[in-house]
Design a protein around this motif. Structure first.
Motif, PDB file in Angstrom:
ATOM      1  N   ASP A  97       4.335  -9.274   9.388  1.00 50.36           N
ATOM      2  CA  ASP A  97       3.331  -9.532  10.159  1.00 50.36           C
ATOM      3  C   ASP A  97       1.891  -9.740   9.388  1.00 50.36           C
ATOM      4  OD1 ASP A  97       4.406 -10.374  12.543  1.00 50.36           O
ATOM      5  OD2 ASP A  97       4.319  -8.772  12.981  1.00 50.36           O
ATOM      6  N   THR A  98       2.552  -9.078   7.843  1.00 53.72           N
ATOM      7  CA  THR A  98       1.128  -9.472   6.998  1.00 53.72           C
ATOM      8  C   THR A  98       1.370 -10.390   6.116  1.00 53.72           C
ATOM      9  OG1 THR A  98       1.805  -8.400   5.305  1.00 53.72           O
ATOM     10  CG2 THR A  98       0.731  -7.122   6.889  1.00 53.72           C
ATOM     11  N   GLY A  99       2.399 -11.052   5.776  1.00 52.08           N
ATOM     12  CA  GLY A  99       2.601 -12.612   5.426  1.00 52.08           C
ATOM     13  C   GLY A  99       2.953 -11.396   3.355  1.00 52.08           C
ATOM     14  N   ILE A 100       3.298 -10.396   3.338  1.00 55.81           N
ATOM     15  CA  ILE A 100       2.668  -9.826   2.031  1.00 55.81           C
ATOM     16  C   ILE A 100       4.497  -8.931   2.374  1.00 55.81           C
ATOM     17  CG2 ILE A 100       2.197  -8.006   1.092  1.00 55.81           C
ATOM     18  CD1 ILE A 100      -0.820  -8.677   1.468  1.00 55.81           C
ATOM     19  N   TRP A 127       7.977  -1.534  -3.719  1.00 49.91           N
ATOM     20  CA  TRP A 127       6.680  -0.401  -3.957  1.00 49.91           C
ATOM     21  C   TRP A 127       6.527  -1.977  -2.866  1.00 49.91           C
ATOM     22  CZ3 TRP A 127       2.924  -4.569  -5.568  1.00 49.91           C
ATOM     23  CH2 TRP A 127       2.003  -3.994  -5.533  1.00 49.91           C
ATOM     24  N   CYS A 128       5.086  -0.852  -2.409  1.00 47.91           N
ATOM     25  CA  CYS A 128       4.095  -1.187  -1.232  1.00 47.91           C
ATOM     26  C   CYS A 128       3.284  -2.193  -1.802  1.00 47.91           C
ATOM     27  CB  CYS A 128       3.869  -0.275  -0.333  1.00 47.91           C
ATOM     28  SG  CYS A 128       2.045  -0.472   0.910  1.00 47.91           S
ATOM     29  N   ALA A 129       3.033  -3.539  -0.921  1.00 52.45           N
ATOM     30  CA  ALA A 129       2.081  -4.407  -1.910  1.00 52.45           C
ATOM     31  C   ALA A 129       1.048  -4.648  -0.929  1.00 52.45           C
ATOM     32  CB  ALA A 129       2.533  -5.667  -2.064  1.00 52.45           C
ATOM     33  N   PRO A 158      -3.932  -7.574   0.185  1.00 49.76           N
ATOM     34  CA  PRO A 158      -3.551  -6.706   0.680  1.00 49.76           C
ATOM     35  C   PRO A 158      -4.825  -4.817   0.435  1.00 49.76           C
ATOM     36  CG  PRO A 158      -3.136  -7.188  -0.815  1.00 49.76           C
ATOM     37  CD  PRO A 158      -4.088  -7.903  -1.289  1.00 49.76           C
ATOM     38  N   LYS A 159      -4.263  -4.072   1.548  1.00 52.33           N
ATOM     39  CA  LYS A 159      -5.365  -2.870   1.460  1.00 52.33           C
ATOM     40  C   LYS A 159      -5.383  -2.056   0.514  1.00 52.33           C
ATOM     41  CE  LYS A 159      -5.620   0.835   4.666  1.00 52.33           C
ATOM     42  NZ  LYS A 159      -4.567   1.748   6.061  1.00 52.33           N
ATOM     43  N   PHE A 161       2.737   3.932  -9.987  1.00 55.55           N
ATOM     44  CA  PHE A 161       2.771   2.870  -9.114  1.00 55.55           C
ATOM     45  C   PHE A 161       1.509   2.079  -9.084  1.00 55.55           C
ATOM     46  CE2 PHE A 161       7.476   4.004  -8.687  1.00 55.55           C
ATOM     47  CZ  PHE A 161       7.940   2.608  -9.261  1.00 55.55           C
ATOM     48  N   CYS A 162       1.116   0.543  -8.777  1.00 55.55           N
ATOM     49  CA  CYS A 162      -0.725   0.228  -8.866  1.00 55.55           C
ATOM     50  C   CYS A 162      -0.854   1.224  -7.063  1.00 55.55           C
ATOM     51  CB  CYS A 162      -0.022  -0.538  -8.370  1.00 55.55           C
ATOM     52  SG  CYS A 162      -2.039  -1.609  -7.988  1.00 55.55           S
ATOM     53  N   GLY A 163      -2.172   1.379  -7.151  1.00 50.79           N
ATOM     54  CA  GLY A 163      -2.174   2.513  -5.724  1.00 50.79           C
ATOM     55  C   GLY A 163      -3.702   0.992  -4.626  1.00 50.79           C
ATOM     56  N   CYS A 164      -3.890   1.012  -6.017  1.00 46.30           N
ATOM     57  CA  CYS A 164      -5.235  -0.169  -5.200  1.00 46.30           C
ATOM     58  C   CYS A 164      -4.491  -1.655  -5.030  1.00 46.30           C
ATOM     59  CB  CYS A 164      -6.245  -0.514  -6.049  1.00 46.30           C
ATOM     60  SG  CYS A 164      -5.851  -1.421  -8.005  1.00 46.30           S
TER      61      CYS A 164
END
Length: 79
Positions: free
Chosen positions: A42-45, A24-26, A4-5, A60-63
């Motif tokens: 296309d990220t697989g996440i 939530w964006c993972a 993840p970015k 919510f987690c940002g990292c």
């Protein structure tokens, strides 16, 4: 699965509403952080579903390194 970015190195404080579902964006690629906008294609996440049990502020987690997804566990302090 790709890595993840890191969207930001701090949590996102959000007032959630009881009974409402959030995604939530993972992957870290969403322009609407901390929530998914479909950029994970296309990220697989895939995004993490979160349904609020109470109306309150959550972090919510940002990292994207949390072990308690989607909520922050302080992992950003170790990056």
């Amino acid at each position: 699965m790709t890595t993840p970015k890191i969207a930001q190195t701090a949590p996102y404080p959000v007032e959630v509403e009881a009974g409402k579902t959030y995604f939530w964006c993972a992957c870290g690629h969403s322009a609407t952080q901390p929530f998914c906008d479909g950029s994970h294609k296309d990220t697989g996440i895939t995004p993490e579903k979160f349904t609020a049990t109470d109306s309150k502020k959550v972090f919510f987690c940002g990292c994207k390194a949390t072990s308690k997804a989607p909520l922050c566990d302080g992992s950003h302090a170790k990056l």
